[in-house]
Design a protein around this motif. Structure first.
Motif, short mmCIF file in Angstrom:
data_model
loop_
_atom_site.label_atom_id
_atom_site.label_comp_id
_atom_site.label_asym_id
_atom_site.label_seq_id
_atom_site.Cartn_x
_atom_site.Cartn_y
_atom_site.Cartn_z
N VAL A 1 13.45 -10.13 14.29
CA VAL A 1 13.54 -8.72 14.69
C VAL A 1 12.98 -7.82 13.58
O VAL A 1 12.25 -6.86 13.84
N LEU A 2 13.34 -8.13 12.32
CA LEU A 2 12.87 -7.34 11.17
C LEU A 2 12.41 -8.29 10.06
O LEU A 2 13.06 -9.30 9.85
N PRO A 3 11.31 -8.00 9.40
CA PRO A 3 10.45 -6.83 9.59
C PRO A 3 9.74 -6.82 10.95
O PRO A 3 9.30 -5.78 11.39
N GLY A 4 9.65 -7.99 11.63
CA GLY A 4 8.96 -8.05 12.93
C GLY A 4 7.69 -8.86 12.82
O GLY A 4 6.98 -8.78 11.81
N ALA A 5 7.43 -9.65 13.85
CA ALA A 5 6.36 -10.65 13.80
C ALA A 5 5.00 -10.05 13.43
O ALA A 5 4.17 -10.71 12.78
N ASP A 6 4.76 -8.80 13.78
CA ASP A 6 3.43 -8.23 13.53
C ASP A 6 3.28 -7.68 12.11
O ASP A 6 2.21 -7.20 11.73
N MET A 7 4.33 -7.73 11.32
CA MET A 7 4.25 -7.23 9.92
C MET A 7 3.82 -8.37 9.02
O MET A 7 4.62 -9.26 8.72
N ARG A 8 2.59 -8.37 8.56
CA ARG A 8 2.07 -9.52 7.83
C ARG A 8 1.38 -9.14 6.51
O ARG A 8 1.48 -9.88 5.54
N SER A 9 0.67 -8.02 6.51
CA SER A 9 -0.17 -7.73 5.33
C SER A 9 0.71 -7.38 4.12
O SER A 9 1.87 -6.96 4.28
N ASP A 10 0.15 -7.55 2.94
CA ASP A 10 0.89 -7.19 1.72
C ASP A 10 1.35 -5.74 1.78
O ASP A 10 2.49 -5.41 1.42
N ALA A 11 0.48 -4.87 2.25
CA ALA A 11 0.83 -3.44 2.28
C ALA A 11 2.01 -3.19 3.22
O ALA A 11 2.91 -2.40 2.91
N GLU A 12 2.01 -3.91 4.37
CA GLU A 12 3.13 -3.72 5.31
C GLU A 12 4.44 -4.26 4.71
O GLU A 12 5.50 -3.64 4.85
N LEU A 13 4.34 -5.41 4.05
CA LEU A 13 5.56 -5.97 3.44
C LEU A 13 6.07 -5.06 2.32
O LEU A 13 7.27 -4.81 2.19
N ASP A 14 5.15 -4.55 1.51
CA ASP A 14 5.56 -3.65 0.41
C ASP A 14 6.26 -2.41 0.97
O ASP A 14 7.28 -1.95 0.43
N ALA A 15 5.73 -1.90 2.07
CA ALA A 15 6.33 -0.70 2.67
C ALA A 15 7.72 -1.02 3.22
O ALA A 15 8.67 -0.22 3.08
N PHE A 16 7.86 -2.20 3.82
CA PHE A 16 9.18 -2.59 4.35
C PHE A 16 10.19 -2.75 3.20
O PHE A 16 11.33 -2.28 3.29
N ILE A 17 9.73 -3.38 2.12
CA ILE A 17 10.62 -3.57 0.96
C ILE A 17 11.05 -2.20 0.42
O ILE A 17 12.23 -1.96 0.15
N ALA A 18 10.09 -1.30 0.29
CA ALA A 18 10.41 0.03 -0.25
C ALA A 18 11.44 0.75 0.63
O ALA A 18 12.31 1.45 0.12
N ARG A 19 11.36 0.55 1.94
CA ARG A 19 12.27 1.27 2.84
C ARG A 19 13.63 0.60 2.99
O ARG A 19 14.56 1.23 3.51
N THR A 20 13.73 -0.67 2.57
CA THR A 20 14.97 -1.40 2.88
C THR A 20 15.71 -1.96 1.66
O THR A 20 16.86 -2.37 1.78
N ALA A 21 15.05 -2.01 0.51
CA ALA A 21 15.72 -2.59 -0.67
C ALA A 21 16.95 -1.75 -1.01
O ALA A 21 16.88 -0.52 -1.08
N SER A 22 18.07 -2.43 -1.18
CA SER A 22 19.35 -1.74 -1.43
C SER A 22 20.08 -2.44 -2.55
O SER A 22 19.89 -3.64 -2.78
N THR A 23 20.96 -1.72 -3.20
CA THR A 23 21.63 -2.32 -4.36
C THR A 23 22.43 -3.56 -3.97
O THR A 23 23.08 -3.59 -2.92
N HIS A 24 22.39 -4.56 -4.84
CA HIS A 24 23.27 -5.72 -4.73
C HIS A 24 24.55 -5.44 -5.54
O HIS A 24 25.36 -6.31 -5.75
N HIS A 25 24.67 -4.24 -6.09
CA HIS A 25 25.90 -3.74 -6.73
C HIS A 25 26.16 -4.34 -8.11
O HIS A 25 27.32 -4.56 -8.45
N HIS A 26 25.10 -4.55 -8.89
CA HIS A 26 25.32 -5.18 -10.20
C HIS A 26 24.81 -4.32 -11.36
O HIS A 26 24.18 -4.85 -12.29
N PRO A 27 25.05 -3.00 -11.38
CA PRO A 27 24.55 -2.23 -12.52
C PRO A 27 25.18 -2.71 -13.83
O PRO A 27 26.35 -3.04 -13.89
N CYS A 28 24.36 -2.72 -14.87
CA CYS A 28 24.84 -3.19 -16.18
C CYS A 28 23.85 -2.75 -17.26
O CYS A 28 22.78 -2.22 -16.94
N GLY A 29 24.21 -2.98 -18.51
CA GLY A 29 23.26 -2.87 -19.62
C GLY A 29 23.18 -1.52 -20.32
O GLY A 29 22.39 -1.36 -21.25
N THR A 30 24.01 -0.55 -19.93
CA THR A 30 23.84 0.83 -20.40
C THR A 30 24.45 1.11 -21.77
O THR A 30 24.30 2.21 -22.30
#
Ligand SMILES: Cc1cc2nc3c(=O)[nH]c(=O)nc-3n(C[C@H](O)[C@H](O)[C@H](O)COP(=O)(O)OP(=O)(O)OC[C@H]3O[C@@H](n4cnc5c(N)ncnc54)[C@H](O)[C@@H]3O)c2cc1C
Length: 511
Positions: free
Chosen positions: A425-454
Motif C-alpha cells: 500500500v505504501l509507498p506503493g508499487a509505482d514508487m520506484r525512482s530514487d527521487a520518489e523514495l527520497d520524497a517518501f522518506i522525507a514525508r514519513t521519517a519519524s522519531t524512534h524516540h532516542h534523543p541523546c548526546g547533548t
C-alpha cells in the motif's frame, strides 16, 4: 527551613531511578530525588499494547522540534515522560544493549572504562532475564527482561523467515554481543505488564527507606552555584518556589532537560546565554550540541490477504539489524534496522487499510551522521526548548535511508511473506525512482524516540562532562542520563541508559 541532603538526584526517570536506588543503598547517605511529575496513575501506562496512545497525555512533556528542511519542513513531536519512571513509562519496552562497536566512540571519549567490555557487568547487574539461555545475561537484577516465544505474531515469524532467506543470520536474541540478524524483541515486562525502570528499581520497600526522599511535582528551575560548586537547586512546587541544598548533585533529567537545566544555571555557550539574558558562570559551548536521534520511516505498509491477528506483545515485535553491504555478516556493526509492526503504521497524512487487515515494515539508519542542537529560547523554564535535530542533513543519512527502504521492500515482497501479503500500500508499487523514495522518506521519517548526546562525555576540554560524568566547571555535580552518550548506539537506548547509571554508581568515587 531549607532541606539539606548529602545527594540530590534531579529527575526520577530511567537513570534517576537507578541512581536514587544505588546511592540510598548506603544508609549513611541522605538522598533527595526530585521529579517534576507525579506517580503514574493512567492504567494505559501498564498495558504494553497502549504505548502508541500515550504521547500527548498529561504526563508527556510533549516537546516539538523546529521545522526540519530535510523532512518536508515538518515539526516532529518528541514525547518524553514527565512522571516517576520518566520516559520508561512511555517507551515501547524493547531492551537492546547494542553492538560492542557502538561503544568504541565512548571508549575513545572516556577511556577503557567506557568500553562495551567494561559496561557489560552493569548491563548484567541491571537485568533479570528469562525466556531462554541465561548465559551472559543477568538473572537477579531489578529489571525483568523477557524473550517472547509463543506470543510472537505469525506475521512477524514470516518476516523473520524472509530476513533469513535473504541471508540475515538467525540470531534469536539481540543481547548476546551480536546484533545482526533476526530475533524477537526482548521486552521489559513483568507478568505481561510494562515494567518501568522506576517500578523495577524503586519498589515500595526502597521508597520506604529512611534515607531516601522522593519529592514529586517539584520542577527544578536551576542549580544554585557558588564559585566552582553547586550548592543546591531552586525548584517550583504547586506554583511556589522551593530551595533544596546538597553536598552533591546528579542531574538525570534526560537528553532535552539536562542541557536546558545547565544553560538556565549559567553553564553553556556564552553566546547562547547572552541571548537569553543568563549570566555565564562557565562557558561550555557544547552544552546542548551533539544531539542525535534515530528516525524510522512509517512505513512500508502491506494489505494482508488474511486477517492479521492482534499483537499479544507491543505491536512492534522484532527489530532486525543488518549490515547492508553483506546481509549475512554476523559480527560487523549494523548500518540499517528493519522492524515489523502487526498493524498499519503510517505518518500523518497517509491513508492505511483498517487495523487487522494490514501490517507494516519500518526501516531506519542505526548510526546517523546528522548532529543537532537543543537550546532555550528564553530563561523562563515554562518556555519550551528549541529543538533542532538537523534530521537527514547529511548525504550519508539520506543515502543509507534509501537503501534501508529498498531492503524493507525487498523483504516485504519475499515469498516467505506470501501467505500474508496481498499488495504493497505504501509507498506503493509505482514508487520506484530514487527521487520518489527520497520524497517518501522525507514525508514519513519519524522519531524512534532516542534523543541523546547533548551533554557529551569526554576527556577533551570542550566535553560537557568528564569520564567521571562530573560537569566541567562544577566540582561536585554530575550528569548521568542519555545526554552524556558521545555517540548513539545502534538500537533503542534505554538499556544503555540504565547501564550508564549502574556503571557510574558502581564506580563512584567521592570527589
Ligand atoms: C514513545 C517512546 C518510545 C520509546 N521506546 C523505547 C524502547 O522501546 N526501548 C528503549 O530502549 N528506549 C525507548 N525509548 C527511549 C527511552 O525511554 C529513553 O531513552 C530513556 O527513558 C531515557 O532515560 P533518561 O533517564 O535519560 O530520561 P527520562 O527517562 O526521560 O527521565 C528524565 C526525568 O527527568 C524529569 N525531569 C525533566 N526535567 C525536570 C525538571 N526540570 N525538574 C524535575 N524533573 C525533571 C522527567 O520528568 C523525567 O522523569 C522510548 C521513548 C519514548 C518517549
Amino acid at each position: 527551613m531549607t532541606r539539606h541532603f548529602d545527594w540530590l538526584v534531579l529527575g526520577a526517570g530511567s537513570a534517576g531511578s537507578v541512581i536514587a536506588r544505588r546511592l540510598s543503598d548506603d544508609p549513611g547517605l541522605s538522598v533527595g530525588l526530585v521529579e517534576a511529575g507525579g506517580f503514574p496513575a493512567d492504567p494505559d501506562i501498564d498495558d504494553p499494547l497502549q504505548w502508541p496512545a500515550l504521547p500527548g497525555r498529561a504526563f508527556d512533556w510533549a516537546y516539538r522540534t523546529e521545522p526540519q528542511p530535510h523532512t518536508a519542513d515538518r515539526c516532529h513531536d518528541w514525547p518524553r515522560g514527565r512522571l516517576v519512571g520518566g520516559s520508561s513509562c512511555m517507551h515501547a519496552m524493547a531492551h537492546v544493549r547494542g553492538h560492542p562497536e557502538d561503544f568504541e566512540p565512548w571508549r575513545h571519549a572516556g577511556g577503557d572504562r567506557w568500553s562495551y567490555a567494561s559496561l557489560l557487568p552493569a548491563f548484567t547487574r541491571s537485568e533479570s532475564f528469562s525466556g531462554g539461555d541465561t548465559s551472559g545475561r543477568g538473572t537477579d537484577g531489578p529489571l525483568d527482561v523477557i524473550l517472547p516465544d509463543d506470543a510472537v505474531s505469525p506475521v512477524v515469524r514470516a518476516y523473520m523467515a524472509a530476513g533469513n532467506a535473504l541471508g540475515a543470520p538467525e540470531l534469536g536474541d539481540h543481547n548476546r554481543g551480536r546484533l545482526n540478524g533476526t530475533a524477537p524483541n526482548s521486552l521489559t515486562l513483568r507478568n505481561g505488564r510494562r515494567l518501568s525502570v522506576a517500578t523495577a528499581y524503586l519498589d515500595p520497600q526502597i521508597l520506604a527507606r529512611d534515607n531516601l526522599t522522593l519529592l514529586t511535582e517539584h520542577r527544578v528551575d536551576r542549580l544554585l552555584i557558588e564559585g566552582p560548586r553547586a550548592t543546591g537547586i531552586l525548584a517550583r512546587h504547586t506554583g511556589q518556589p522551593v530551595t533544596l541544598t546538597a553536598d552533591r548533585i546528579v542531574i538525570c533529567a534526560g537528553a532535552i532537560a539536562s542541557p536546558m537545566l545547565l544553560m538556565r544555571s549559567g553553564i553553556g555557550s556564552a553566546d547562547t546565554l547572552r541571548q537569553i539574558g543568563v549570566d555565564c558562570r562557565f562557558d561550555s559551548p557544547e552544552v546542548g550540541r551533539n544531539l542525535q536521534d534515530h528516525l524510522l520511516v512509517l512505513g512500508n505498509v502491506y494489505r494482508a490477504r488474511q486477517s492479521v491477528p492482534p499483537s499479544r506483545l507491543q505491536h512492534s515485535e522484532s527489530l532486525m539489524y543488518l549490515d547492508s553491504s553483506d546481509l549475512s555478516a554476523r559480527h560487523t556493526q549494523p548500518d540499517i534496522v528493519l522492524a515489523c509492526v502487526v498493524a498499519p503504521s503510517a505518518a500523518p497524512g497517509f491513508e492505511t487499510p483498517p487495523y487487522g487487515t494490514a501490517y507494516t515494515l519500518l526501516c531506519g539508519v542505526t548510526h546517523p551522521a546528522s548532529r543537532g542542537v537543543v537550546k532555550p529560547g528564553s530563561a523562563d523554564p515554562d518556555q519550551p526548548p528549541l529543538i533542532d535535530p538537523h534530521y537527514l542533513s547529511t548525504d550519508h543519512d539520506r543515502a543509507t535511508f534509501r537503501t534501508a527502504l529498498q531492503l524493507a521492500r525487498q523483504l516485504g515482497h519475499h515469498k516467505a511473506l506470501e501467505a500474508w501479503r496481498d499488495c504493497e500500500v505504501l509507498p506503493g508499487a509505482d514508487m520506484r525512482s530514487d527521487a520518489e523514495l527520497d520524497a517518501f522518506i522525507a514525508r514519513t521519517a519519524s522519531t524512534h524516540h532516542h534523543p541523546c548526546g547533548t551533554c557529551r562525555m569526554g576527556r577533551d576540554e570542550t566535553a560537557v562532562v568528564d569520564p567521571d560524568l562530573r560537569i566541567n566547571g562544577l566540582g561536585n555535580a554530575f550528569i548521568v542520563d542519555a545526554s552524556i552518550m558521545p555517540a548513539i548506539p545502534s538500537g533503542p537506548i534505554n538499556a544503555a541508559v540504565v547501564a550508564i547509571a549502574e556503571h557510574w554508581a558502581a564506580g563512584l568515587k567521592t570527589p
